[in-house]
Design a protein around this motif. Structure first.
Motif, short mmCIF file in Angstrom:
data_model
loop_
_atom_site.label_atom_id
_atom_site.label_comp_id
_atom_site.label_asym_id
_atom_site.label_seq_id
_atom_site.Cartn_x
_atom_site.Cartn_y
_atom_site.Cartn_z
N VAL A 44 0.85 -1.20 0.00
CA VAL A 44 0.00 0.00 0.00
C VAL A 44 0.88 1.25 0.00
CG1 VAL A 44 -1.71 1.30 1.33
CG2 VAL A 44 -1.85 -1.20 1.21
N ILE A 45 0.45 2.27 -0.73
CA ILE A 45 1.20 3.54 -0.74
C ILE A 45 0.24 4.71 -0.50
CG2 ILE A 45 3.15 2.80 -2.15
CD1 ILE A 45 1.73 3.92 -4.58
N GLY A 46 0.64 5.57 0.43
CA GLY A 46 -0.07 6.82 0.66
C GLY A 46 -1.41 6.71 1.33
N LEU A 47 -1.70 5.57 1.98
CA LEU A 47 -3.00 5.36 2.60
C LEU A 47 -2.83 4.89 4.04
CD1 LEU A 47 -4.86 3.39 -0.24
CD2 LEU A 47 -4.89 5.86 0.17
N GLU A 48 -3.78 5.30 4.90
CA GLU A 48 -3.79 4.82 6.27
C GLU A 48 -4.08 3.32 6.30
OE1 GLU A 48 -6.74 7.10 8.29
OE2 GLU A 48 -5.42 8.83 8.58
N ALA A 49 -3.62 2.67 7.34
CA ALA A 49 -3.79 1.22 7.43
C ALA A 49 -5.23 0.83 7.73
CB ALA A 49 -2.86 0.66 8.50
N GLU A 50 -5.90 1.56 8.64
CA GLU A 50 -7.20 1.12 9.13
C GLU A 50 -8.34 1.43 8.17
OE1 GLU A 50 -8.03 2.33 13.09
OE2 GLU A 50 -6.25 1.38 13.93
N ASN A 51 -8.36 2.62 7.59
CA ASN A 51 -9.53 3.00 6.79
C ASN A 51 -9.20 3.37 5.35
OD1 ASN A 51 -8.29 5.49 7.15
ND2 ASN A 51 -9.64 6.06 8.85
N SER A 52 -7.94 3.22 4.98
CA SER A 52 -7.47 3.49 3.61
C SER A 52 -7.67 4.94 3.17
CB SER A 52 -8.16 2.55 2.60
OG SER A 52 -7.79 1.21 2.84
N ASN A 53 -7.79 5.87 4.13
CA ASN A 53 -7.83 7.28 3.77
C ASN A 53 -6.45 7.73 3.29
OD1 ASN A 53 -10.52 7.63 4.46
ND2 ASN A 53 -10.06 8.23 6.56
N SER A 54 -6.43 8.70 2.37
CA SER A 54 -5.17 9.25 1.91
C SER A 54 -4.47 10.02 3.02
CB SER A 54 -5.39 10.19 0.72
OG SER A 54 -5.82 9.47 -0.41
N ILE A 55 -3.15 9.91 3.07
CA ILE A 55 -2.34 10.65 4.04
C ILE A 55 -1.46 11.63 3.28
CG2 ILE A 55 -0.83 10.44 6.04
CD1 ILE A 55 -1.23 7.41 5.89
N GLU A 56 -1.42 12.86 3.74
CA GLU A 56 -0.56 13.85 3.09
C GLU A 56 0.90 13.42 3.24
OE1 GLU A 56 -0.45 18.66 2.94
OE2 GLU A 56 -0.16 17.76 4.92
N ASN A 57 1.62 13.34 2.12
CA ASN A 57 3.04 12.96 2.18
C ASN A 57 3.91 14.21 2.23
OD1 ASN A 57 3.64 13.78 -0.64
ND2 ASN A 57 2.33 12.04 -1.18
N ILE A 58 5.19 14.00 2.47
CA ILE A 58 6.10 15.13 2.64
C ILE A 58 6.22 15.98 1.37
CG2 ILE A 58 8.15 13.73 2.10
CD1 ILE A 58 9.69 15.47 4.14
N PHE A 59 6.09 15.38 0.20
CA PHE A 59 6.15 16.17 -1.03
C PHE A 59 4.93 17.09 -1.16
CE2 PHE A 59 9.27 13.97 -4.16
CZ PHE A 59 10.26 14.04 -3.21
N GLU A 60 3.76 16.55 -0.88
CA GLU A 60 2.55 17.37 -0.94
C GLU A 60 2.62 18.51 0.08
OE1 GLU A 60 -0.70 14.01 -2.34
OE2 GLU A 60 -0.01 14.04 -0.26
N TYR A 61 3.06 18.17 1.28
CA TYR A 61 3.19 19.18 2.33
C TYR A 61 4.22 20.24 1.94
CZ TYR A 61 3.70 21.23 6.95
OH TYR A 61 3.73 22.11 8.01
N SER A 62 5.34 19.81 1.39
CA SER A 62 6.40 20.75 1.02
C SER A 62 5.95 21.65 -0.12
CB SER A 62 7.66 19.96 0.61
OG SER A 62 8.14 19.19 1.69
N SER A 63 5.32 21.09 -1.15
CA SER A 63 4.84 21.90 -2.28
C SER A 63 3.87 22.97 -1.81
CB SER A 63 4.18 21.01 -3.33
OG SER A 63 5.11 20.14 -3.93
N ALA A 64 3.00 22.60 -0.87
CA ALA A 64 2.02 23.56 -0.36
C ALA A 64 2.66 24.69 0.43
CB ALA A 64 0.99 22.84 0.52
N ASN A 65 3.90 24.48 0.86
CA ASN A 65 4.60 25.47 1.66
C ASN A 65 5.76 26.12 0.91
OD1 ASN A 65 3.60 25.55 4.66
ND2 ASN A 65 3.44 23.43 3.99
#
Length: 307
Positions: A44-65
């Motif tokens: 699995v990539i980029g998803l929470e284990a329990e509910n498969s929701n997307s998790i913000e990754n460091i690239f997304e966070y960095s681009s936004a900043n």
């Protein structure tokens, strides 16, 4: 001297790569932990284990900043490690979905290979390149970006197995050098992921020669990175592995004059892996961590930098 590069880091530690449950991890789950700060299931990539929701990754966070972001890999561009820093998918095998997310991302630089074109879920070459051209301006093998405005995203895409060690054209060191030059010229802070697949592949195959050449490629590339960080003193360098492979142990001959490699498995191992750092913030990476703790630290440092 490239052989001394390992002694130039200023902080040393370890991290324990394991999936959310179980012992042996794959590259997807480990990269997910490093990129997001959260553990997940293998594959699995980029998803929470329990509910498969997307998790913000460091690239997304960095681009936004206001950061630039880049990926340099000697593997294929939708492989698990680079994918985890860009995409969100229930399976690392979903090549089309990952490529579409690459095309729609804010990524500024992408250097790597294609693989298995037209097989399974992998689009053919024409479709793949058309997808990427929506986001990126392509460079040729020379990696010459002169004349391309720095606000454009660039990509250099190569054939399967074209990149391997220092003998290949291009090679990891050349790509790293070009990427650092491009990102530094933007005058923006940046986050750059550099992946070397050679050591992992060699360890799966118990190929001593390929392993040695892969390590030489890593050492050469690290020299470029550390050299850059010494000149640009606000640069933090993190070097680590996503997991162990092969269970290599070094033995010796009877007369203790010749080193022998002893392999224990063709697969991954559950061992802790090195975590080395250099530059401002490196002191936070001294110790023994769960892999997701390393990812959370990385994101926190981006946040701190922007306050």
């Amino acid at each position: 001297n490239e052989k001394q590069i390992w002694n130039q880091f200023t902080s040393y530690g370890w991290h324990k790569p394991h999936p959310v449950r179980g012992f042996l991890i794959d590259s997807a789950a480990s990269a997910n932990a490093l990129a997001t700060g959260f553990p997940t299931w293998n594959g699995v990539i980029g998803l929470e284990a329990e509910n498969s929701n997307s998790i913000e990754n460091i690239f997304e966070y960095s681009s936004a900043n206001g950061y630039k972001t880049g990926i340099v890999t000697d593997s294929y561009i939708w492989d698990a490690t680079p994918a985890a820093f860009i995409a969100h998918s229930k399976s690392r095998q979903n090549a089309k979905e990952i490529l579409e997310q690459l095309s729609d991302s804010q990524l500024d630089l992408l250097f790597g290979e294609l693989e298995d074109l037209g097989e399974g879920d992998v689009p053919d070459e024409k479709t793949t390149l058309e997808l990427l051209q929506k986001r990126f301006t392509f460079l040729d093998e020379s990696l010459n970006f002169q004349g391309i405005p720095n606000d454009q995203a660039i990509a250099a895409i190569f054939d399967e197995d074209q990149i391997y060690d220092l003998r290949s054209s291009p090679n990891l060191t050349g790509m790293v050098s070009a990427a650092l030059n491009w990102l530094a010229a933007s005058q923006h802070p940046f986050v750059l992921l550099i992946e070397s697949e050679e050591v992992d592949s060699a360890s799966h195959e118990h190929d001593d020669s390929r392993l040695k050449n892969g390590l030489l490629s890593i050492e050469s590339s690290l020299n470029k990175v550390i050299e850059f960080a010494k000149l640009n003193k606000d640069t933090l360098v993190i070097f680590t592995s996503d997991h162990g492979t092969g269970g290599l142990v070094l033995g010796s001959s009877v007369n203790n004059m010749q080193i022998r490699s002893l392999w224990s498995t063709p697969g991954h191992t559950g061992s802790v892996v090195p975590l080395m750092s250099f530059g401002p913030g490196s002191q936070y990476f001294s110790g023994i961590f769960d892999t997701e703790e390393v990812g959370a630290l990385l994101k926190a440092l981006v946040k701190t930098e922007n306050k």
